[in-house]
Motif scaffolding. Structure first.
Motif, PDB file in Angstrom:
ATOM      1  N   LYS A  48       0.821  -1.214   0.000  1.00 29.11           N
ATOM      2  CA  LYS A  48       0.000   0.000   0.000  1.00 29.11           C
ATOM      3  C   LYS A  48       0.854   1.263   0.000  1.00 29.11           C
ATOM      4  CE  LYS A  48      -2.069  -1.099   3.910  1.00 29.11           C
ATOM      5  NZ  LYS A  48      -1.428  -2.383   4.272  1.00 29.11           N
ATOM      6  N   THR A  49       1.780   1.322   0.964  1.00 27.33           N
ATOM      7  CA  THR A  49       2.628   2.507   1.061  1.00 27.33           C
ATOM      8  C   THR A  49       3.483   2.686  -0.180  1.00 27.33           C
ATOM      9  OG1 THR A  49       2.677   2.366   3.460  1.00 27.33           O
ATOM     10  CG2 THR A  49       4.465   3.572   2.425  1.00 27.33           C
ATOM     11  N   THR A  50       3.937   1.561  -0.736  1.00 27.75           N
ATOM     12  CA  THR A  50       4.757   1.630  -1.946  1.00 27.75           C
ATOM     13  C   THR A  50       3.971   2.285  -3.086  1.00 27.75           C
ATOM     14  OG1 THR A  50       5.893  -0.359  -1.220  1.00 27.75           O
ATOM     15  CG2 THR A  50       6.159   0.252  -3.516  1.00 27.75           C
ATOM     16  N   MET A 160      -3.518   9.945   1.063  1.00 25.40           N
ATOM     17  CA  MET A 160      -3.439   9.793   2.516  1.00 25.40           C
ATOM     18  C   MET A 160      -3.007   8.378   2.860  1.00 25.40           C
ATOM     19  SD  MET A 160      -7.035  11.788   3.336  1.00 25.40           S
ATOM     20  CE  MET A 160      -6.639  12.534   4.889  1.00 25.40           C
ATOM     21  N   ASP A 161      -1.895   8.261   3.608  1.00 27.93           N
ATOM     22  CA  ASP A 161      -1.381   6.942   3.992  1.00 27.93           C
ATOM     23  C   ASP A 161      -1.620   6.701   5.477  1.00 27.93           C
ATOM     24  OD1 ASP A 161      -0.140   4.543   4.261  1.00 27.93           O
ATOM     25  OD2 ASP A 161       1.870   5.240   3.782  1.00 27.93           O
ATOM     26  N   GLU A 162      -2.625   5.911   5.788  1.00 28.35           N
ATOM     27  CA  GLU A 162      -2.990   5.613   7.178  1.00 28.35           C
ATOM     28  C   GLU A 162      -2.918   6.854   8.071  1.00 28.35           C
ATOM     29  OE1 GLU A 162      -1.920   1.976   8.792  1.00 28.35           O
ATOM     30  OE2 GLU A 162      -1.226   1.079   6.914  1.00 28.35           O
ATOM     31  N   PRO A 163      -3.615   7.918   7.680  1.00 26.34           N
ATOM     32  CA  PRO A 163      -3.426   9.174   8.409  1.00 26.34           C
ATOM     33  C   PRO A 163      -3.932   9.115   9.849  1.00 26.34           C
ATOM     34  CG  PRO A 163      -5.261   9.367   6.886  1.00 26.34           C
ATOM     35  CD  PRO A 163      -4.606   8.056   6.600  1.00 26.34           C
TER      36      PRO A 163
HETATM   37 MG   LIG Z   1       2.367   1.265   4.928  1.00 28.57          MG
END
Ligand SMILES: [Mg+2]
Ligand SMILES: Nc1ncnc2c1ncn2[C@@H]1O[C@H](COP(=O)(O)OP(=O)(O)OP(=O)(O)O)[C@@H](O)[C@H]1O
Lengths: 252, 268
Positions: A48-50, A160-163
């Motif tokens: 996901k983050t990638t 938004m990454d796991e904000p």
């Molecule tokens: Mg991540």
């Protein structure tokens, strides 16, 4: 506001310690039409983050392309606003200066950018904290600043990454409700990453389930808006959708 | 009320009103002990002067204008050294901290030359530049430079990558990031480097003044040794400590309070 298109995106990391290649993202294609809110969910380590870092332009894809509108992404830029899990506020700037940072970089004069910043702070319910420094705020307040800062720069796409992963459960629900309210007001194009299934379903028009770097399934979320937790926890539609997504994530 | 408590509350109120008092009080036992030992006459007075002797010598040297002049010389040298050390050290540290290539090329020599401390340069400097200002300036700039460079590099590298990314995706250019993100993020470390650099520099300067000087506090002390005036040596030592306290408490500490501490980057 513009659409976001991800085409055949792949990322292979080289793990220097193990001396091996890691296929973090494999041939992912995804469309986020203009003004739509799409969540990506998946278990830890599924890439996901990638994906988000590639869309933001922080890391280069191994192959594939990313389009914002009809413009190919090649590095970070103000057309894609980012809200970080770690907030990433500038500790040496007041809340107001943080939110005014984007306009400042665009060359907006001081009175005008402070007016813009105050407008977005009030949207985030933080007018009273404008002159404070980030370290004087709670985690929930800091992330409100993070959202306001990204929005104040009027990006075409919001990433938004796991904000809300690092705030407590009550605050998280409040922030989620605030985000849907703000999204309804402004109709931004949003790509939202989380591993929290109810959060993904609550916020999105569409949930993309990711598994081992691939898109497993896309689930439409036709729940009515405005969405509020006290109404939705009772809703059978919500429960059914959340259950469907959860099954997919667990099979991932 | 208990008289001890009463005295304590009086002290608490007084130090709140005059914070300098809180810095002086810890010295009372030190001075008292010194006074008692001196008054006991264990050592000859010429070898071990008492506090009033030193105060008298202080008044004397101030009256003659020697102390103010030497003090001014030393402080001016420190200021020039500090300014030059920062002017070279901060940009160099930013470069080495930000550029992989600069780091690869400069880091090993930086570590190497750092190890050749200030005084170790004196023999060769004396041959090259002789007994004079050039030698002294070199030593102090050299001494201030390294802690500033090394700590600036450390500071630059301590700025979280997330902050660079946030600035980039808010539309900041590389030069703006240097000014808006890297420099403030590195500031607490830069101040630490400056504090170390000034501290070492101050000591190196005094040492250099003893060897090559014709003025300055270090020269005063060494000259007093030649004249066998222990009281002036002790006075010089006290002046050194006092001056450093002033630099730290009136210059460095307020900067730290207004920056890193305010921003929550360093603990109070
Ligand atoms: Mg991540
Ligand atoms: N810089 C890197 N070098 C090597 N491998 C990496 C790197 N970054 C991530 N990976 C690997 O790529 C895979 C995907 O990582 P990623 O961070 O995108 O997962 P994620 O879905 O965001 O997980 P989480 O929910 O835990 O944040 C993981 O197997 C991870 O170990």
């Amino acid at each position: 506001m513009k659409s976001l298109a991800i085409r055949n995106l792949s990322k292979t990391y080289f793990d220097a310690y193990a001396g091996a290649h890691v296929d973090a993202v494999r041939d992912v294609s995804l469309e986020v039409p203009e003004g739509e809110f799409v969540s990506i969910v998946g278990p830890s380590g599924c890439g996901k983050t990638t994906i988000l870092n590639m869309v933001a332009g922080f890391i280069a894809p191994s192959s594939g392309e990313i389009l914002v509108g009809d413009h190919a992404v090649a590095g970070p830029g103000p057309d894609r606003g980012v809200v970080f899990q770690s907030f990433a506020l500038f500790p040496w700037k007041t809340v107001l200066e943080n939110v005014a940072f984007g306009p400042k970089m665009r060359g907006v004069g001081k009175p005008e950018r402070e007016r813009i910043a105050r407008e977005f702070l009030s949207l985030a319910g933080l007018s009273h904290a404008a002159e404070r420094y980030p370290n004087e705020l709670s985690g929930g307040m800091q992330q409100r600043v993070g959202v306001a800062r990204a929005l104040a720069n009027e990006p075409d796409v919001l990433l938004m990454d796991e904000p809300f992963a690092s705030v407590d459960a009550q605050t998280r629900m409040t922030l989620q409700e605030e985000l849907t309210r703000i999204w309804q007001e402004r109709r931004s194009t949003v790509l939202f990453i989380t591993h929290d299934v109810p959060e993904a379903v609550f916020l999105a028009n569409r949930v993309v389930v990711l598994s081992k770097g691939r898109v497993l399934e896309e689930v439409d979320i036709p729940l009515p808006r405005p969405r509020r937790w006290d109404a939705l926890v009772e809703s059978d539609d919500f429960k059914a959708l959340a259950n469907q997504v959860l099954q997919l994530v667990r099979s991932a | 009320m208990n008289p001890a408590l009463q005295a304590w509350s009086l002290y608490a109120r007084a130090t709140k009103r005059w914070p300098a008092l809180a810095a002086l009080v810890p010295f009372i036992p030190v001075v008292a002990l010194w006074w008692i030992v001196a008054a006991a006459g264990v050592f000859p007075r010429a070898f071990f002067p008492s506090p009033p002797d030193v105060v008298r010598s202080f008044a004397d040297l101030v009256y003659k204008g020697i102390l103010p002049e030497y003090l001014e010389d030393s402080v001016a040298r420190l200021a020039v050294g500090a300014a030059a050390g920062m002017a070279i050290g901060i940009p160099l540290g930013l470069l080495v901290g930000l550029s992989r290539k600069a780091h690869a090329a400069l880091w090993p020599p930086l570590l190497f030359f750092q190890a050749i401390g200030d005084i170790a340069w004196l023999p060769i400097l004396l041959i090259w530049f002789g007994f004079g200002l050039a030698t002294m300036t070199f030593v102090i700039v050299y001494t201030v430079l390294f802690p500033v460079v090394l700590n600036t590099v450390l500071g630059v590298r301590s700025v979280p990558v997330e902050l660079h990314r946030a600035a980039l995706s808010l539309g900041a250019s590389k030069p703006r990031i240097l000014w808006e993100v890297v420099l403030p993020g590195a500031l607490p470390n830069i101040i630490t480097g400056l504090r170390n650099g000034l501290g070492y520099g101050w000591r190196a300067l005094i040492a250099a003044e003893m060897i090559v000087g014709t003025s300055g506090v270090g020269f005063l002390m060494f000259d007093a040794r030649r004249a066998g005036s222990v009281v002036e040596i002790v006075l010089g030592m006290i002046v050194l400590g006092l001056l450093w306290y002033i630099v730290d408490a009136w210059v460095l500490a307020p900067i730290e309070r207004a920056t890193g501490q305010r921003w929550g980057l360093v603990t109070r």
